[in-house]
Write a protein that holds these residues in place. Structure first.
Motif, PDB file in Angstrom:
ATOM      1  N   PRO A 170       0.793  -1.225   0.000  1.00 24.59           N
ATOM      2  CA  PRO A 170       0.000   0.000   0.000  1.00 24.59           C
ATOM      3  C   PRO A 170       0.830   1.282   0.000  1.00 24.59           C
ATOM      4  CG  PRO A 170       0.037  -0.957   2.194  1.00 24.59           C
ATOM      5  CD  PRO A 170       0.754  -1.922   1.307  1.00 24.59           C
ATOM      6  N   ARG A 171       2.003   1.254   0.607  1.00 22.97           N
ATOM      7  CA  ARG A 171       2.753   2.499   0.797  1.00 22.97           C
ATOM      8  C   ARG A 171       3.815   2.640  -0.293  1.00 22.97           C
ATOM      9  NH1 ARG A 171       1.959   5.172   5.305  1.00 22.97           N
ATOM     10  NH2 ARG A 171       4.116   5.837   5.683  1.00 22.97           N
ATOM     11  N   VAL A 172       3.312   2.830  -1.513  1.00 23.43           N
ATOM     12  CA  VAL A 172       4.163   2.937  -2.691  1.00 23.43           C
ATOM     13  C   VAL A 172       3.645   4.066  -3.568  1.00 23.43           C
ATOM     14  CG1 VAL A 172       4.968   1.783  -4.789  1.00 23.43           C
ATOM     15  CG2 VAL A 172       4.756   0.484  -2.665  1.00 23.43           C
ATOM     16  N   ASP A 173       4.561   4.829  -4.148  1.00 26.36           N
ATOM     17  CA  ASP A 173       4.185   5.864  -5.108  1.00 26.36           C
ATOM     18  C   ASP A 173       5.091   5.722  -6.329  1.00 26.36           C
ATOM     19  OD1 ASP A 173       2.912   8.074  -6.242  1.00 26.36           O
ATOM     20  OD2 ASP A 173       2.925   9.197  -4.357  1.00 26.36           O
ATOM     21  N   HIS A 174       4.759   6.451  -7.392  1.00 29.60           N
ATOM     22  CA  HIS A 174       5.482   6.294  -8.646  1.00 29.60           C
ATOM     23  C   HIS A 174       5.786   7.644  -9.287  1.00 29.60           C
ATOM     24  CE1 HIS A 174       3.663   2.348  -8.058  1.00 29.60           C
ATOM     25  NE2 HIS A 174       4.634   1.871  -8.814  1.00 29.60           N
ATOM     26  N   MET A 175       7.006   7.783  -9.750  1.00 31.44           N
ATOM     27  CA  MET A 175       7.408   8.946 -10.530  1.00 31.44           C
ATOM     28  C   MET A 175       6.893   8.804 -11.960  1.00 31.44           C
ATOM     29  SD  MET A 175      11.378   9.274  -9.257  1.00 31.44           S
ATOM     30  CE  MET A 175      11.764   7.560  -9.679  1.00 31.44           C
ATOM     31  N   ARG A 176       6.875   9.910 -12.666  1.00 31.85           N
ATOM     32  CA  ARG A 176       6.409   9.885 -14.048  1.00 31.85           C
ATOM     33  C   ARG A 176       7.420   9.174 -14.941  1.00 31.85           C
ATOM     34  NH1 ARG A 176       6.859  15.928 -16.645  1.00 31.85           N
ATOM     35  NH2 ARG A 176       6.477  14.725 -18.541  1.00 31.85           N
ATOM     36  N   PHE A 177       6.949   8.722 -16.087  1.00 33.77           N
ATOM     37  CA  PHE A 177       7.794   7.970 -17.005  1.00 33.77           C
ATOM     38  C   PHE A 177       8.816   8.884 -17.675  1.00 33.77           C
ATOM     39  CE2 PHE A 177       8.237   5.197 -20.923  1.00 33.77           C
ATOM     40  CZ  PHE A 177       9.012   4.262 -20.268  1.00 33.77           C
ATOM     41  N   ILE A 178       9.823   8.273 -18.271  1.00 31.69           N
ATOM     42  CA  ILE A 178      10.992   9.027 -18.743  1.00 31.69           C
ATOM     43  C   ILE A 178      11.016   9.226 -20.253  1.00 31.69           C
ATOM     44  CG2 ILE A 178      12.507   8.423 -16.813  1.00 31.69           C
ATOM     45  CD1 ILE A 178      13.602   6.125 -18.534  1.00 31.69           C
ATOM     46  N   HIS A 179       9.911   8.968 -20.942  1.00 32.49           N
ATOM     47  CA  HIS A 179       9.936   9.076 -22.400  1.00 32.49           C
ATOM     48  C   HIS A 179       9.053  10.211 -22.889  1.00 32.49           C
ATOM     49  CE1 HIS A 179      10.414   7.992 -26.537  1.00 32.49           C
ATOM     50  NE2 HIS A 179       9.139   7.666 -26.697  1.00 32.49           N
ATOM     51  N   ASP A 180       9.584  10.999 -23.827  1.00 29.60           N
ATOM     52  CA  ASP A 180       8.839  12.055 -24.501  1.00 29.60           C
ATOM     53  C   ASP A 180       8.650  11.616 -25.950  1.00 29.60           C
ATOM     54  OD1 ASP A 180       7.910  14.257 -25.850  1.00 29.60           O
ATOM     55  OD2 ASP A 180       9.344  15.666 -24.990  1.00 29.60           O
ATOM     56  N   PRO A 181       7.474  11.076 -26.315  1.00 30.92           N
ATOM     57  CA  PRO A 181       7.290  10.531 -27.662  1.00 30.92           C
ATOM     58  C   PRO A 181       7.229  11.586 -28.755  1.00 30.92           C
ATOM     59  CG  PRO A 181       5.224  10.495 -26.467  1.00 30.92           C
ATOM     60  CD  PRO A 181       6.268  10.934 -25.487  1.00 30.92           C
ATOM     61  N   VAL A 182       7.093  12.848 -28.384  1.00 30.41           N
ATOM     62  CA  VAL A 182       7.018  13.917 -29.379  1.00 30.41           C
ATOM     63  C   VAL A 182       8.420  14.397 -29.750  1.00 30.41           C
ATOM     64  CG1 VAL A 182       6.181  16.238 -29.861  1.00 30.41           C
ATOM     65  CG2 VAL A 182       4.733  14.629 -28.602  1.00 30.41           C
ATOM     66  N   ASN A 183       9.193  14.747 -28.740  1.00 29.76           N
ATOM     67  CA  ASN A 183      10.509  15.344 -29.001  1.00 29.76           C
ATOM     68  C   ASN A 183      11.646  14.325 -29.068  1.00 29.76           C
ATOM     69  OD1 ASN A 183       9.641  18.165 -28.947  1.00 29.76           O
ATOM     70  ND2 ASN A 183       9.239  17.792 -26.770  1.00 29.76           N
ATOM     71  N   HIS A 184      11.426  13.115 -28.535  1.00 27.80           N
ATOM     72  CA  HIS A 184      12.509  12.136 -28.493  1.00 27.80           C
ATOM     73  C   HIS A 184      12.053  10.769 -28.982  1.00 27.80           C
ATOM     74  CE1 HIS A 184      13.682  15.078 -25.188  1.00 27.80           C
ATOM     75  NE2 HIS A 184      14.593  15.236 -26.127  1.00 27.80           N
TER      76      HIS A 184
END
Length: 446
Positions: A170-184
């Motif tokens: 239950p005590r887990v959080d997540h950072m955003r993903f590392i891919h930019d599909p538009v610029n990279h």
């Protein structure tokens, strides 16, 4: 052995559409070098190191002989209250390759077990230093840390969370993903440069939400391998290290895929110049021949946990954790022979040299083909991303995978990505065949 000698009524294949497989079986009966032999006598190039594992290529005699010799000497011994000579030697070699003060090796049997082991080490470490309230973990969207409940919890694979979410930590959080599909969308042998600091969310939202003093560890793959070979922004891992140091949070690198040569270095930590507090490893450590995984911990973690028990009775166990097959002597013999072979043939450097060749080929032959929306290469791996079929995510890539297999090339389909990660012994001719076969299959699938 003829195909009809195989009975398929009993084995339930992992991570496989079993109904489809039953209609189109793909059965390997032998392997050597870069190739498999199938049940019907065909040769198939192993374009994925058999799931990122077989860095030195198949059927390496020195590894085979080490295993045979070990079986004739010591087949198995318990790892509880005893050990074996090969486990000490394997740990010594792994620690010598690891960066910084990562010198203590906890053995297990897979990357999944390594993930759960590292999470348990983090909790035990903070408890030993008087901060047992640190029990929150932070992973990353689309991160993959195996299939055990701890690893699935910190992982960010939607399919896992959809089915097993009710039983995750239950005590887990997540950072955003590392891919930019538009610029990279197209990245070749370089780190993408972002115009924003995507770790600001960690500092300004996630950590304040939970209070940094409650966070035990952050766990990430240096390169997001299982999701489809997604490369972090330039400076991302160094910045993550700084944030963790600022708040007393442990940093865990899951290097089950990037460890032991895939990026041309011993570990992704070396490639990026960042020393984590723990490294999870598996796969290439034994060339995939026998299951083995483990966690390399810093001296600080080990010393803290030993010191916390300084006044305890001598028979007290400092870390209540382990597996029946931790440091299995045959697996350790395989690891020793594998690591020696990597060194003797300078295979990490070779992976670094052949990586750009693979990336160049993919960019030259595949960019611009129908439905191709991205190509990412770094080290000896490349991912080609396809536009999904409306309402049927993953189908286009699966169809291309099947087509390539029937044309003699094994490529990995991961969602709508097709990934090559060949053994480090790969030749230019293999790369030309692999990439050319994939390009033709993509055209046929259009």
């Amino acid at each position: 052995m003829a195909y009809n000698d195989f009975r398929m009524d009993n084995q339930w294949l992992p991570f496989t559409p079993n109904r489809s497989f039953a209609q189109d079986p793909r059965v390997f009966v032998a392997a050597d070098g870069m190739h498999f032999t199938t049940h019907d006598g065909r040769q198939v190039i192993d374009g994925i190191s058999s799931l990122w594992c077989v860095g030195a290529g198949h059927n390496r005699k020195s590894i085979n002989e080490a295993i045979k010799a070990q079986l004739d000497t010591l087949d198995y011994a318990t790892a509880f209250n005893a050990s074996n000579d090969k486990a000490f030697r394997a740990a010594e070699m792994i620690a010598a390759m690891a960066p910084g003060d990562l010198n203590k090796v906890l053995f297990c049997n897979s990357g999944s077990e390594a993930a759960d082991t590292s999470l348990k080490v983090a909790l035990a470490y903070h408890r030993a230093r008087g901060e047992g309230h640190r029990n929150i973990f932070i992973g990353r969207e689309r991160g993959y840390h195996g299939v055990n409940f701890g690893g699935m919890s910190v992982g960010g694979i939607p399919a896992n969370r959809k089915v097993y979410g009710a039983a995750l930590l239950p005590r887990v959080d997540h950072m955003r993903f590392i891919h930019d599909p538009v610029n990279h969308a197209y990245i070749h042998n370089q780190e993408p440069v972002w115009n924003e600091d995507i770790l600001l969310e960690l500092e300004n939202r996630i950590l304040p939400l939970h209070d940094p003093s409650n966070v035990a560890a952050v766990i990430v793959e240096p390169v997001a391998g299982s999701a489809g070979w997604y490369i972090p922004p330039q400076g991302y891992l160094k910045r993550l290290r700084e944030i963790c140091d600022k708040h007393g949070i442990l940093l865990i690198f899951d290097e089950v895929i990037t460890g032991f040569g895939r990026l041309g270095t011993a570990f992704g930590a070396d490639f990026y110049g960042v020393v984590p507090d723990m490294i999870n490893f598996a796969k290439c450590v034994t060339n995939g021949v026998i299951p083995m995984g483990g966690v390399i911990c810093s001296d600080r973690i080990y010393d803290t946990m030993m010191g916390a028990h300084g006044s305890a009775p001598g028979h007290a166990i400092e870390f209540f954790h382990g597996y029946t097959y931790s440091g299995h002597p045959v697996a350790c013999a395989a690891a020793i022979a594998t690591l020696e072979l990597f060194q003797q043939e300078n295979l990490f450097a070779r992976a670094g040299e052949m990586g750009p060749v693979l990336g160049d080929a993919a960019r030259s032959l595949i960019k611009g083909l129908p439905n191709v929306i991205g190509i990412r290469s770094l080290g000896l791996a490349v991912a080609v991303e396809l536009a999904p079929v409306a309402g049927l995510p993953g189908k286009r890539a699966y169809d291309v995978f099947l087509d390539c297999f029937h044309k003699g090339v094994l490529v990995r389909n991961a969602g709508d990505n097709l990934v090559f990660a060949p053994p480090y012994i790969v030749e230019r001719s293999h790369i030309e065949t692999m990439v050319g076969t994939l390009a033709d299959a993509i055209r046929r699938a259009a």
